[in-house]
Design an enzyme around this catalytic site. Sequence first.
Site, mmCIF file in Angstrom:
data_model
loop_
_atom_site.group_PDB
_atom_site.id
_atom_site.type_symbol
_atom_site.label_atom_id
_atom_site.label_comp_id
_atom_site.label_asym_id
_atom_site.label_seq_id
_atom_site.Cartn_x
_atom_site.Cartn_y
_atom_site.Cartn_z
ATOM 1 N N CYS A 193 31.112 7.442 29.862
ATOM 2 C CA CYS A 193 31.109 6.750 31.146
ATOM 3 C C CYS A 193 32.491 6.907 31.764
ATOM 4 O O CYS A 193 33.368 7.545 31.192
ATOM 5 C CB CYS A 193 30.690 5.301 31.000
ATOM 6 N N GLY B 172 23.269 23.103 38.831
ATOM 7 C CA GLY B 172 21.959 22.617 38.412
ATOM 8 C C GLY B 172 21.615 21.285 39.055
ATOM 9 O O GLY B 172 20.456 21.024 39.409
HETATM 10 C C1 LIG Z 1 24.173 20.685 32.514
HETATM 11 C C2 LIG Z 1 22.791 20.252 32.891
HETATM 12 C C3 LIG Z 1 22.459 19.977 34.233
HETATM 13 C C4 LIG Z 1 23.460 19.988 35.341
HETATM 14 O O1 LIG Z 1 23.897 21.265 35.671
HETATM 15 P P1 LIG Z 1 25.274 21.376 36.517
HETATM 16 O O2 LIG Z 1 25.356 22.806 36.902
HETATM 17 O O3 LIG Z 1 26.358 20.945 35.567
HETATM 18 O O4 LIG Z 1 25.133 20.459 37.664
HETATM 19 C C5 LIG Z 1 21.167 19.619 34.522
HETATM 20 N N1 LIG Z 1 20.242 19.532 33.566
HETATM 21 C C6 LIG Z 1 20.509 19.794 32.286
HETATM 22 C C7 LIG Z 1 19.415 19.697 31.276
HETATM 23 C C8 LIG Z 1 21.800 20.151 31.907
HETATM 24 O O5 LIG Z 1 22.067 20.373 30.615
#
Ligand SMILES: *Cc1c(COP(=O)(O)O)cnc(C)c1O
Length: 391
Positions: free
Chosen positions: A324, A72
């Site tokens: 953190c 994401g």
């Molecule tokens: C988990 C999350 C992401 C990041 O997704 P990844 O696949 O872990 O990089 C981005 N936005 C939201 C709202 C999320 O909960």
Amino acid sequence: MSDLLYLDHNATTPIDPLVCDAMLPWLRNEFGNPSSIYGLGRRAAAALTKAREQVATLVGAQPSEIIFNSCGTEATNTAILSALAIDPDKRHVITSTVEHSATIKLCEYLATRGYEITWLPVDAQGKLDVTKLEAAITSETAVVSLLWANNETGILFPVEEIAAITKRKKVPLHLDAVQAAGKVPINLETLGAQYVSLSAHKLYAPKGIGALYLNRKARYTPLLRGSQEETRRGGTQNVASIVAFGKAAELATAALLTAPEHIAALRDRFEQTLLSTIQGVRRNGASEPRLPNTSNLTFSGIEAESALLLFDQEGLCCSAGSACSSGSINPSHVLTAMGVTRDEARASLRFSFGRTTTEEEIDRALEIIPRVVAKLRSAQPVGGSPVQFAA
Ligand SMILES: *Cc1c(COP(=O)(O)O)cnc(C)c1O
């Protein structure tokens, strides 16, 4: 160590056994490169085609609008950087104060590179004032990037209203739908966003696989250049994980149709019981439209970090703020943006339920949480004695 009581599905989800089964052949004998023209490669390519259809169906898109990538975070970075690269003269980005770190960290970086960032505020309920969005858009605005559903509070932003505004103002829109996908119905065909971020591991598939929805009419420039994904995202595709993402999307599509009320009912019983049995508990963001699975609660007078350690001894997993690098916990930027004090934010916990969460697990949590809160309050009157919040 007692049985795991996993109430942190917004952090990540367990892999569904059916998803694991679907992916295993692609880790064993079916190791072909989907770009190869012999049978082994063609079978991998066919598996990608199927997964692309499954993911597209979950979000009401066309398969050609789904670009597989690593996560994401990559989707969000790609979307925003694509919009900026297309129109290099436009150096203004609009986002909000309650975004996921994928958006916040990129926008903070862009600010150091001379871009202008507008951080739209939310009110005490977590509500975004869309008139402020409209007012913030200028001829310099390259992209608007906003959450669909907040990972900490579950609050849903009014994406139809947002999309109507960006459409009228002719500004590209990126939505981070990582938490929304699979939890609420999504129809990108009618919405009119240019870019949407998705991630598999919030949907009962493995980590390290995501997708960017790219509207077929949107302009685009890739982040990683290469021939794959029709040159829109280079790098040999992670076939096994993409197959898993596809299967998970298929299961989520079915679950949305058959059992949409189940999780909300569990969550509501959980909240009502805690509110009526513990003093000084407040829900955050509960008056706004929100995801059915998320509960964000402030327990006045406790340190959430200490609660997490005591919960862990009993197998209960939930979360607080964002860890953190030292492993200690910062007060949540989402809650402080809603006007929650730093002390109250440090006394706040997020519980997020999943497809497999049972009534028995809720019962166990409802036994553990009041006991731990009472223990913490008697041990450390740090934030003063527990207070009753005004209604
Ligand atoms: C988990 C999350 C992401 C990041 O997704 P990844 O696949 O872990 O990089 C981005 N936005 C939201 C709202 C999320 O909960």
